[in-house]
Structures are given as C-alpha cells and as structure tokens.
Design a protein around this motif. Structure first.
Motif, mmCIF file in Angstrom:
data_model
loop_
_atom_site.group_PDB
_atom_site.id
_atom_site.type_symbol
_atom_site.label_atom_id
_atom_site.label_comp_id
_atom_site.label_asym_id
_atom_site.label_seq_id
_atom_site.Cartn_x
_atom_site.Cartn_y
_atom_site.Cartn_z
ATOM 1 N N THR A 4 64.823 20.052 8.470
ATOM 2 C CA THR A 4 64.344 20.265 9.781
ATOM 3 C C THR A 4 65.594 20.123 10.746
ATOM 4 O O THR A 4 65.677 19.176 11.860
ATOM 5 C CB THR A 4 63.223 19.340 10.395
ATOM 6 N N VAL A 5 66.613 20.869 10.658
ATOM 7 C CA VAL A 5 67.739 21.022 11.365
ATOM 8 C C VAL A 5 68.196 22.693 11.530
ATOM 9 O O VAL A 5 67.931 23.209 10.868
ATOM 10 C CB VAL A 5 68.995 20.088 10.662
ATOM 11 N N PHE A 6 68.912 22.609 12.531
ATOM 12 C CA PHE A 6 69.419 23.901 12.969
ATOM 13 C C PHE A 6 70.455 24.482 11.825
ATOM 14 O O PHE A 6 70.546 25.844 11.467
ATOM 15 C CB PHE A 6 70.176 24.213 14.234
ATOM 16 N N GLN A 7 71.165 23.620 11.247
ATOM 17 C CA GLN A 7 72.224 24.087 10.082
ATOM 18 C C GLN A 7 71.912 23.300 8.695
ATOM 19 O O GLN A 7 72.474 22.320 8.502
ATOM 20 C CB GLN A 7 73.577 23.690 10.429
ATOM 21 N N PRO A 8 70.714 23.637 7.953
ATOM 22 C CA PRO A 8 70.427 23.410 6.610
ATOM 23 C C PRO A 8 71.658 23.097 5.819
ATOM 24 O O PRO A 8 72.489 24.140 5.696
ATOM 25 C CB PRO A 8 69.581 23.950 6.027
ATOM 26 N N ALA A 9 71.842 22.094 5.245
ATOM 27 C CA ALA A 9 73.202 21.760 4.380
ATOM 28 C C ALA A 9 73.213 22.748 3.301
ATOM 29 O O ALA A 9 72.240 22.715 2.393
ATOM 30 C CB ALA A 9 73.161 20.382 3.948
ATOM 31 N N ASN A 10 74.294 23.318 2.998
ATOM 32 C CA ASN A 10 74.648 24.145 1.563
ATOM 33 C C ASN A 10 73.629 25.291 1.747
ATOM 34 O O ASN A 10 73.371 25.688 0.586
ATOM 35 C CB ASN A 10 74.618 23.329 0.323
ATOM 36 N N CYS A 11 73.096 25.910 2.851
ATOM 37 C CA CYS A 11 72.425 26.735 2.697
ATOM 38 C C CYS A 11 72.564 28.027 3.491
ATOM 39 O O CYS A 11 73.755 27.919 4.159
ATOM 40 C CB CYS A 11 71.124 26.519 3.630
ATOM 41 N N PRO A 12 72.281 29.365 3.281
ATOM 42 C CA PRO A 12 72.707 30.686 3.923
ATOM 43 C C PRO A 12 72.402 31.070 4.986
ATOM 44 O O PRO A 12 72.467 32.288 5.563
ATOM 45 C CB PRO A 12 72.163 31.631 2.826
ATOM 46 N N PHE A 13 71.520 30.008 5.786
ATOM 47 C CA PHE A 13 70.934 30.253 7.065
ATOM 48 C C PHE A 13 71.392 29.263 8.221
ATOM 49 O O PHE A 13 71.360 28.068 7.726
ATOM 50 C CB PHE A 13 69.587 30.975 7.219
ATOM 51 N N THR A 67 63.380 28.241 -5.448
ATOM 52 C CA THR A 67 63.340 26.825 -5.295
ATOM 53 C C THR A 67 64.464 26.412 -4.228
ATOM 54 O O THR A 67 64.194 25.306 -3.387
ATOM 55 C CB THR A 67 63.395 25.944 -6.700
ATOM 56 N N PHE A 68 65.630 27.063 -4.474
ATOM 57 C CA PHE A 68 66.724 26.586 -3.734
ATOM 58 C C PHE A 68 66.607 27.000 -2.314
ATOM 59 O O PHE A 68 66.493 26.116 -1.270
ATOM 60 C CB PHE A 68 67.899 27.627 -4.055
ATOM 61 N N LEU A 69 65.997 28.165 -1.911
ATOM 62 C CA LEU A 69 65.574 28.612 -0.641
ATOM 63 C C LEU A 69 64.466 27.675 0.066
ATOM 64 O O LEU A 69 64.618 27.261 1.200
ATOM 65 C CB LEU A 69 65.205 30.032 -0.439
ATOM 66 N N ASP A 70 63.435 27.479 -0.559
ATOM 67 C CA ASP A 70 62.287 26.378 -0.229
ATOM 68 C C ASP A 70 63.145 25.225 0.206
ATOM 69 O O ASP A 70 62.442 24.676 1.073
ATOM 70 C CB ASP A 70 61.268 26.465 -1.313
ATOM 71 N N SER A 71 64.014 24.739 -0.514
ATOM 72 C CA SER A 71 64.523 23.218 -0.213
ATOM 73 C C SER A 71 65.281 23.562 1.039
ATOM 74 O O SER A 71 65.483 22.664 1.896
ATOM 75 C CB SER A 71 65.266 22.883 -1.549
ATOM 76 N N ALA A 130 75.270 34.359 -6.297
ATOM 77 C CA ALA A 130 74.964 33.076 -6.909
ATOM 78 C C ALA A 130 75.399 33.651 -8.268
ATOM 79 O O ALA A 130 75.764 34.715 -8.575
ATOM 80 C CB ALA A 130 73.467 33.164 -7.108
ATOM 81 N N ARG A 131 75.833 32.616 -8.934
ATOM 82 C CA ARG A 131 76.291 32.673 -10.433
ATOM 83 C C ARG A 131 75.276 32.521 -11.375
ATOM 84 O O ARG A 131 74.437 31.593 -11.234
ATOM 85 C CB ARG A 131 77.669 31.555 -10.429
ATOM 86 N N VAL A 137 65.164 33.840 -12.909
ATOM 87 C CA VAL A 137 66.369 33.614 -11.928
ATOM 88 C C VAL A 137 65.677 33.601 -10.581
ATOM 89 O O VAL A 137 66.073 32.862 -9.592
ATOM 90 C CB VAL A 137 67.546 34.991 -11.885
ATOM 91 N N THR A 138 64.477 34.475 -10.457
ATOM 92 C CA THR A 138 64.047 34.586 -9.030
ATOM 93 C C THR A 138 63.141 33.441 -8.639
ATOM 94 O O THR A 138 63.239 32.713 -7.406
ATOM 95 C CB THR A 138 62.542 35.687 -9.037
ATOM 96 N N ALA A 139 62.578 32.651 -9.686
ATOM 97 C CA ALA A 139 62.231 31.312 -9.566
ATOM 98 C C ALA A 139 63.117 30.225 -9.260
ATOM 99 O O ALA A 139 62.857 29.247 -8.125
ATOM 100 C CB ALA A 139 61.453 30.620 -10.803
ATOM 101 N N GLN A 140 64.404 29.904 -9.775
ATOM 102 C CA GLN A 140 65.369 29.316 -9.488
ATOM 103 C C GLN A 140 65.783 29.616 -7.818
ATOM 104 O O GLN A 140 66.100 28.448 -7.128
ATOM 105 C CB GLN A 140 66.436 29.228 -10.340
ATOM 106 N N LEU A 141 65.987 30.781 -7.607
ATOM 107 C CA LEU A 141 66.519 31.063 -6.189
ATOM 108 C C LEU A 141 65.251 30.653 -5.046
ATOM 109 O O LEU A 141 65.869 30.280 -3.945
ATOM 110 C CB LEU A 141 66.764 32.602 -6.411
#
Length: 327
Positions: A234-243, A225-229, A310-311, A219-223
């Motif tokens: 290179t934008v102020f509001q990364p799409a579908n991201c938590p920050f 990968t998600f956060l690294d993507s 996350a589900r 689970v940690t590995a998949q998370l």
C-alpha cells in the motif's frame, strides 16, 4: 525282327533320356530363377528388415556401417522403421553390366511412391548348377538429427543420445525414421524422413523443441504470485516491483493496486538456454489525493502499463523464475 525291336527300344530310351534332360534343364532353370535368383536375395533382405534382424540384413546387403550411431540398425527400432513401408513389389531382375543385374523394389511411404534399385552380381555357382548372387558392396546412408537445447531424442521409439543437440545415425533402406522429443516441460513434434537409397544424400531431421503448456503454466503462476505480492503493498512505489506512481499532492486515502492484465508468457531458446521474452502487463491504482494549493480531495483511478524481464531456470529440482526490475 530282333534288330528292329532293338532300334525301337533304343529310340524310346533316347527319347525318354531327352525328355528327362529337358525336364532337368527346366527344373534347374526354375530353381535357379525362384530359389537362387537375385530377387530372392532382395526378398530375404527385406524380410530381415521386417523381423528387426539387423545383423542378418547387413550381411545380406553386403554393406558397411558409416561412422555414425547404430541405434536404428537392429531390434524394435529397425522393425518400427519398416512399418510405414507398404505396398512392396519386387521387380524382375534387369541386366546391368557383366554378371550384374538390377532389381527394382517399388513401395509407398505415407502414400508417396518410391523405388529403390538394388544392384547384385553373380559370384559363382552352387552344386554345379545353381547361381550364387550377392549384393554389390555398399555403405549404408546416414541420417542427421538435431534437437534444440536438448541432449537426447527418441528415434523410432528408442531413446538416443544427442551430444550438443546433434548426432548422425546409420540407416537401412527402404525405411522410415520418426524422431521426436518429449518431456514434462519441453517437447518437439514428431518429424519423419524416408530413407530410400544407398546413394541418398544425408537426410536431416530438425526437431524444434518448445516449452510445453505445463512449463508456461508454472512460469505464469510464479509471475502472478510475484505481481500479486507487489499489488498488496500500500505504497506508491512497491519495493522491487515493476510499477509505481509519482505525485506532488498529498495522499488522502488508502492506496490500492490491482493487476488488471497479467503478462503473457513466451519462452524461447537462446544461446543454448531458455529465456522468457520481455513481459508487459497493466495495473490499476486507486486512491485519493489532496491538492496542496486548493485543499480539494479527489479520488483517482489510474491505469498503468508496466514492463519487466525475468530469468528462468529449469532443473531436476524444479522451476525458478527470478523477476528482474530496472529503475
């Protein structure tokens, strides 16, 4: 002369007869005690348990099986149940009512002393002289086992079904039952229970299943990968991201995100399923901004905490983690 000699012969014969009768009585008593005594029935029963001969043990004990799973009543599961029963001593039968005796068996399980009282009754004689003893009829006790979010478990090395995570199992006594659950992604540490008496209240074993390190790592590995993507955007509001970042100034340099602290994964049971506890982490934004009024360009480095959920889905096909981001 002849009459006195006859008297001496007759006396000798009578003495021999009396000795023979006394010897026969002693023999019958010894055989009755050591071969046909109630303690012999107890020893035969205990030996049947050690050999895993459940049918013979059940017949000797003169017991009925309750409405419960019989997985522990025969074969390797029964043999394993007796391995922890040590230092066994069968006591001397003690009167317990008309034609009844009680035989106490002392033993240890996990270095704890126990005593089981067996009640037997005389049911007749065999070959005119030898007493017949049988256990007073009884019902075997039951063991209740539960396991969180699973439909099977392992009892004394035997896999058993656990409909909706619960089941009851009939058990001989004295025995020790060990239960656990083990799979690649979920496991419950072994729990043990001593079954020591026919009138014993229902014994419970509750298996606290939890995620294994293998599941947490996957689970940690998949998370990650998600956060690294997200951080690669290179934008102020990364799409579908938590920050993200908001500013009223003009961008004057490259936008670079980096995850400085990844979320710590905790997987818990909930409502018959497995859920990932809310996730938190830290990200760092580095860029340059130009003040719209002064025109001054300054580099910035902004740390930011973020959170999301996350589900989790664990199937035979694999593990799926689906981040849920709310704006």
């Amino acid at each position: 002369m002849h009459s006195s000699r006859l008297i001496r012969v007759l006396a000798a014969w009578l003495l021999g007869l009396m000795i023979a009768i006394a010897a026969a009585i002693v023999t019958v008593t010894l055989v009755n005690t050591h071969m046909f005594g109630p303690h012999q029935q107890v020893e035969s029963y205990l030996e049947a348990l050690r050999q895993g001969e459940g049918e013979r043990a059940l017949g000797l004990l003169n017991a009925t099986v309750p409405d419960a799973n019989a997985a522990l009543l025969d074969g390797p599961a029964l043999q394993r149940a007796t391995q922890g029963v040590e230092n066994i001593e069968v006591g001397t039968p003690q009167p317990s009512g008309e034609d009844r005796v009680e035989v106490d068996v002392t033993y240890t399980i996990d270095d704890t002393a126990h005593t089981t009282a067996f009640l037997l009754e005389k049911t007749g004689t065999e070959w005119l002289f030898f007493n017949q003893w049988e256990f007073v009829p009884s019902t075997l006790p039951a063991l209740e086992v539960s396991v969180i979010n699973q439909n099977e478990a392992t009892l004394n090395g035997t896999r058993v079904v656990m409909p909706e995570g619960r089941n009851q199992f009939a058990a001989f006594y004295p025995t020790e039952v060990e239960a656990h659950y083990t799979s690649e992604y979920f496991a419950a540490p072994a729990q043990t229970a001593a079954v020591t008496d026919r009138q014993q209240a229902t014994v419970s074993l509750n298996l606290a299943t939890a995620a294994t390190p293998a599941l947490s790592e996957a689970v940690t590995a998949q998370l990650k990968t998600f956060l690294d993507s997200c951080a690669k955007q290179t934008v102020f509001q990364p799409a579908n991201c938590p920050f993200g970042f908001e500013t009223g100034n003009r961008v004057a340099g490259p936008i670079a995100w980096s995850i400085t602290e990844y979320p710590e994964v905790s997987i818990e049971p909930f409502n018959g399923d497995w859920v990932i506890s809310p996730l938190t982490g830290t990200v760092l934004l580095e860029t340059s901004l130009q003040d719209l009024f002064t025109g001054i360009i300054e580099p910035i480095s902004v740390p930011q905490e973020f959170g999301f959920t996350a589900r989790l889905a664990v199937t035979d096909e694999g593990i799926t983690v689906t981040p849920v981001v709310e704006y």
